[in-house]
Every structure is written in structure tokens, then in C-alpha cells.
Design an enzyme around this catalytic site. Structure first.
Site, PDB file in Angstrom:
ATOM      1  N   SER A   1       0.840  -1.198   0.000  1.00 49.54           N
ATOM      2  CA  SER A   1       0.000   0.000   0.000  1.00 49.54           C
ATOM      3  C   SER A   1       0.870   1.240   0.000  1.00 49.54           C
ATOM      4  CB  SER A   1      -0.890   0.022   1.244  1.00 49.54           C
ATOM      5  OG  SER A   1      -1.706   1.181   1.240  1.00 49.54           O
TER       6      SER A   1
ATOM      7  N   TYR B   1      -1.492  -1.485  10.763  1.00 47.15           N
ATOM      8  CA  TYR B   1      -1.654  -1.761   9.335  1.00 47.15           C
ATOM      9  C   TYR B   1      -0.566  -1.048   8.524  1.00 47.15           C
ATOM     10  CZ  TYR B   1      -3.597  -1.848   4.635  1.00 47.15           C
ATOM     11  OH  TYR B   1      -3.755  -2.028   3.279  1.00 47.15           O
TER      12      TYR B   1
HETATM   13  N1  LIG Z   1      -8.971  -1.972  -0.097  1.00 53.67           N
HETATM   14  C1  LIG Z   1      -8.079  -0.996  -0.223  1.00 53.67           C
HETATM   15  O1  LIG Z   1      -8.429   0.181  -0.379  1.00 53.67           O
HETATM   16  C2  LIG Z   1      -6.599  -1.300  -0.171  1.00 53.67           C
HETATM   17  C3  LIG Z   1      -5.687  -0.234  -0.291  1.00 53.67           C
HETATM   18  C4  LIG Z   1      -4.326  -0.499  -0.262  1.00 53.67           C
HETATM   19  C5  LIG Z   1      -3.889  -1.815  -0.118  1.00 53.67           C
HETATM   20  N2  LIG Z   1      -4.796  -2.841  -0.005  1.00 53.67           N
HETATM   21  C6  LIG Z   1      -4.282  -4.205   0.125  1.00 53.67           C
HETATM   22  O2  LIG Z   1      -4.992  -5.044  -0.765  1.00 53.67           O
HETATM   23  C7  LIG Z   1      -5.042  -6.379  -0.219  1.00 53.67           C
HETATM   24  C8  LIG Z   1      -6.456  -6.919  -0.289  1.00 53.67           C
HETATM   25  O3  LIG Z   1      -7.293  -6.110   0.495  1.00 53.67           O
HETATM   26  P1  LIG Z   1      -8.880  -6.049   0.297  1.00 53.67           P
HETATM   27  O4  LIG Z   1      -9.261  -4.626   0.408  1.00 53.67           O
HETATM   28  O5  LIG Z   1      -9.288  -6.837  -0.884  1.00 53.67           O
HETATM   29  O6  LIG Z   1      -9.363  -6.782   1.647  1.00 53.67           O
HETATM   30  P2  LIG Z   1     -10.597  -7.775   1.929  1.00 53.67           P
HETATM   31  O7  LIG Z   1     -11.680  -7.621   0.935  1.00 53.67           O
HETATM   32  O8  LIG Z   1     -10.932  -7.589   3.376  1.00 53.67           O
HETATM   33  O9  LIG Z   1      -9.930  -9.205   1.697  1.00 53.67           O
HETATM   34  C9  LIG Z   1      -8.973  -9.730   2.568  1.00 53.67           C
HETATM   35  C10 LIG Z   1      -8.743 -11.181   2.177  1.00 53.67           C
HETATM   36  O10 LIG Z   1      -7.718 -11.719   3.023  1.00 53.67           O
HETATM   37  C11 LIG Z   1      -8.184 -12.949   3.539  1.00 53.67           C
HETATM   38  N3  LIG Z   1      -7.553 -13.259   4.815  1.00 53.67           N
HETATM   39  C12 LIG Z   1      -7.485 -12.483   5.927  1.00 53.67           C
HETATM   40  N4  LIG Z   1      -6.843 -13.138   6.900  1.00 53.67           N
HETATM   41  C13 LIG Z   1      -6.491 -14.349   6.390  1.00 53.67           C
HETATM   42  C14 LIG Z   1      -5.811 -15.481   6.915  1.00 53.67           C
HETATM   43  N5  LIG Z   1      -5.354 -15.501   8.181  1.00 53.67           N
HETATM   44  N6  LIG Z   1      -5.617 -16.551   6.124  1.00 53.67           N
HETATM   45  C15 LIG Z   1      -6.085 -16.563   4.858  1.00 53.67           C
HETATM   46  N7  LIG Z   1      -6.742 -15.526   4.292  1.00 53.67           N
HETATM   47  C16 LIG Z   1      -6.950 -14.432   5.075  1.00 53.67           C
HETATM   48  C17 LIG Z   1      -9.694 -12.762   3.695  1.00 53.67           C
HETATM   49  O11 LIG Z   1     -10.310 -14.024   3.841  1.00 53.67           O
HETATM   50  P3  LIG Z   1     -11.819 -14.193   4.433  1.00 53.67           P
HETATM   51  O12 LIG Z   1     -12.746 -13.911   3.292  1.00 53.67           O
HETATM   52  O13 LIG Z   1     -11.852 -15.609   4.892  1.00 53.67           O
HETATM   53  O14 LIG Z   1     -11.950 -13.197   5.560  1.00 53.67           O
HETATM   54  C18 LIG Z   1      -9.991 -12.073   2.366  1.00 53.67           C
HETATM   55  O15 LIG Z   1     -10.037 -13.020   1.330  1.00 53.67           O
HETATM   56  C19 LIG Z   1      -4.443  -6.287   1.184  1.00 53.67           C
HETATM   57  O16 LIG Z   1      -3.114  -6.730   1.159  1.00 53.67           O
HETATM   58  C20 LIG Z   1      -4.487  -4.805   1.494  1.00 53.67           C
HETATM   59  O17 LIG Z   1      -3.481  -4.421   2.400  1.00 53.67           O
HETATM   60  C21 LIG Z   1      -6.127  -2.609  -0.017  1.00 53.67           C
END
Ligand SMILES: NC(=O)c1ccc[n+]([C@@H]2O[C@H](COP(=O)([O-])OP(=O)(O)OC[C@H]3O[C@@H](n4cnc5c(N)ncnc54)[C@H](OP(=O)(O)O)[C@@H]3O)[C@@H](O)[C@H]2O)c1
Length: 274
Positions: free
Chosen positions: A149, A173
Site C-alpha cells: 500500500s 496496518y
Molecule cells: N482496499 C483498499 O483500499 C486497499 C488499499 C491499499 C492496499 N490494499 C491491500 O490489498 C489487499 C487486499 O485487500 P482487500 O481490500 O481486498 O481486503 P478484503 O476484501 O478484506 O480481503 C482480505 C482477504 O484476506 C483474507 N484473509 C485475511 N486473513 C487471512 C488469513 N489468516 N488466512 C487466509 N486468508 C486471510 C480474507 O479471507 P476471508 O474472506 O476468509 O476473511 C480475504 O479473502 C491487502 O493486502 C491490502 O493491504 C487494499
């Protein structure tokens, strides 16, 4: 004989096997689907919830017509679970996309006794790279993409698990995403001569459970958020470049990568958790 080979004319690769963590989430599902749209990719979703995983596999197969989509169960916050996945994996692995992340509002620990954000967002990435590095090297050319990020900082090498500092999920985070970018550099240096590249990216601000837990929404669609990571996994640029940090398909200077002593100290600290 391994069939993988680069087709420079189409800038596509044949029979590439990709492993995407967090593929039941907003961005991970879109990364997995975008890769599955290349019929040359076999996509493995690394998920912890079997019911959700089955639904997402069916959805991606339906949407793309690619039958080579399946899931593996893993809790990336637990070394034993990542190790079990690496042990049962058969065949090559060409692209590892570390994307799974969590940001609980209260400090929590995994069953192995590690603070959840550090375990999931940092060690999960690190363990997958370490435990699959032999397989990635055997499958070379191969690549790792760490979804990080631009919202990153406040890493404290003396308190990686918020045992001394007051826990705040935004601070934990940001620390974890700084660590992802630093470990990208450390791992890239170690794997460079083996034909395995390691790059990091910012996805895009997407409305998700994670962003909601951090108090944000997000204007980008999951597909927009997935674009740079999926591009790094599929395009020849992801095999040419290593140790870089990308935003919107552009390599961007990363100040965290420049503190070599801290990068090495973090790498050593992570090694101690294996
Ligand atoms: N969203 C944003 O604006 C944003 C911005 C910058 C960076 N990011 C990065 O993008 C990535 C994805 O984020 P997202 O926004 O798509 O989040 P999200 O929709 O909350 O998805 C998170 C995923 O991680 C899985 N997960 C969490 N803990 C886990 C564990 N212990 N073992 C296996 N799987 C696990 C969750 O599984 P479950 O479905 O089982 O909970 C889900 O599939 C992250 O690395 C985040 O830091 C996101």
C-alpha cells in the site's frame, strides 16, 4: 518436461500456475479472475473459508470459462498452515500473489501467539515466499507479487507486535504495509540470481472489509484495484523488474527500500518466527 514458455509475440505465457492469497476478498477475487481470463493461467485461490472459496471458484469459472481454477485451504497467519500447504503442493508455481490481509480493530493474537496483523500481513507473505521459494526456483522464470500500500509507515523494529506500543489498527496496518515493501527488497535480492522476481504494488482504494475496518471506503472498483498486481503477474515487465514498488503500473521510488540496515534487520526478525 515443463511446458511453460514465453510467447513474446502475444506477451502471454503458457500454462502458468498462479497462487493468489485472500482471493475471497475484494481485490484478491478480482486478481484471480483477471488472471483466469488468460486461458493460459491455472489459478489457485488460497483461502481459509472453504464455503466462500468454493463459491468464488465457481463464480470465476463461470465468468471466464477457464476450468483451471481451484482452491487450497490455508490460514496464512499460521506457520503450520502455510507449511502444510507448501508440503502438499504438487507441480510448478510460477506466480505467487501475496494479497491476504486483515486489520482487526482490537489487538488479537493468532493461535501461535503472534499479533494478527503482523502474522497475516507480514509473516504470511514472508512464510509463503520462504516455503515456496524452492518450488518457484524450480519453476523459474517465476515471480512474487506482494500487494502492499502507499499507506505505509511507523515500522518499529523493536516492537513489531505492539507489545509495548498502544495498539491502533491503522498504525499496525501501516507498519505491516511498510514491512511488505521492505521484505520485497530483501527477498528480491536473495532470489534474483535464481530467476525469481519479487515486486510490490499499491492496488487502489477499494471498498472492502479491510478498508472498512480501517475506517475508509474506497472509490476504485475491485477490478481497478486488482489491475497492477494482475499486470505484474502476467506481463513480461513482472519478470524483468525485481525489488520494485509499483503504483498504477508505474515503478515508484520507495523510501523504505533505501534503508538497507532496516530491511536486513526486518528480514532477520521475520526469519526468527519460522
Ligand atoms: N482496499 C483498499 O483500499 C486497499 C488499499 C491499499 C492496499 N490494499 C491491500 O490489498 C489487499 C487486499 O485487500 P482487500 O481490500 O481486498 O481486503 P478484503 O476484501 O478484506 O480481503 C482480505 C482477504 O484476506 C483474507 N484473509 C485475511 N486473513 C487471512 C488469513 N489468516 N488466512 C487466509 N486468508 C486471510 C480474507 O479471507 P476471508 O474472506 O476468509 O476473511 C480475504 O479473502 C491487502 O493486502 C491490502 O493491504 C487494499
Amino acid at each position: 518436461m515443463r511446458l511453460a514458455c514465453w510467447r513474446e509475440d502475444e506477451k502471454e505465457c503458457m500454462n502458468q500456475i498462479a497462487l493468489v492469497t485472500g482471493a475471497t476478498g475484494a481485490i484478491g477475487k478480482a486478481i484471480a479472475r483477471q488472471l483466469a481470463e488468460h486461458n493460459t493461467f491455472e489459478v489457485v485461490l488460497a483461502c481459509r473459508d472453504e464455503e466462500k472459496a468454493g463459491q468464488v471458484v465457481a463464480e470465476i469459472r463461470r465468468a471466464t470459462g477457464n476450468p483451471n481454477v481451484r482452491y487450497e485451504l490455508v490460514d496464512v497467519s499460521r506457520y503450520s498452515s502455510v507449511e502444510a500447504l507448501a508440503r502438499r503442493w504438487r507441480g510448478p508455481l510460477h506466480s505467487l500473489i501475496n494479497n491476504a490481509a486483515a486489520s482487526p480493530r482490537q489487538r488479537q493474537e493468532t493461535p501461535e501467539g503472534i499479533e494478527v496483523q503482523f502474522a497475516t500481513n507480514v509473516l504470511g507473505y514472508f512464510w509463503l515466499i520462504q516455503l515456496f521459494s524452492g518450488r518457484l526456483q524450480a519453476s523459474a522464470p517465476a515471480r512474487v507479487i506482494n500487494v502492499a500500500s502507499y499507506w505505509a509507515g511507523d515500522l518499529d523494529l523493536s516492537d513489531l507486535e505492539f507489545k509495548r506500543r498502544r495498539y491502533n489498527n491503522g498504525t499496525a496496518y501501516r507498519q505491516s504495509k511498510q514491512a511488505d515493501r521492505m521484505l520485497t527488497v530483501a527477498c528480491a535480492a536473495r532470489l534474483k540470481s535464481c530467476g525469481v522476481t519479487v515486486n510490490a504494488c499499491h492496488p487502489g482504494d477499494v471498498n472492502s472489509r479491510l478498508s472498512n475496518d480501517l475506517g475508509f471506503g474506497g472509490q476504485a472498483t475491485p477490478d481497478e484495484g486488482a489491475d497492477t498486481a494482475a499486470w505484474l503477474a502476467a506481463d513480461p515487465v513482472g519478470q524483468r523488474e525485481t525489488g520494485k514498488y509499483f503504483e498504477q503500473r508505474q515503478a515508484v521510488r520507495c523510501r523504505f527500500a533505501e534503508d538497507t540496515a532496516a530491511v536486513e534487520a526486518l528480514y532477520e526478525a521475520c526469519l526468527a518466527y519460522a
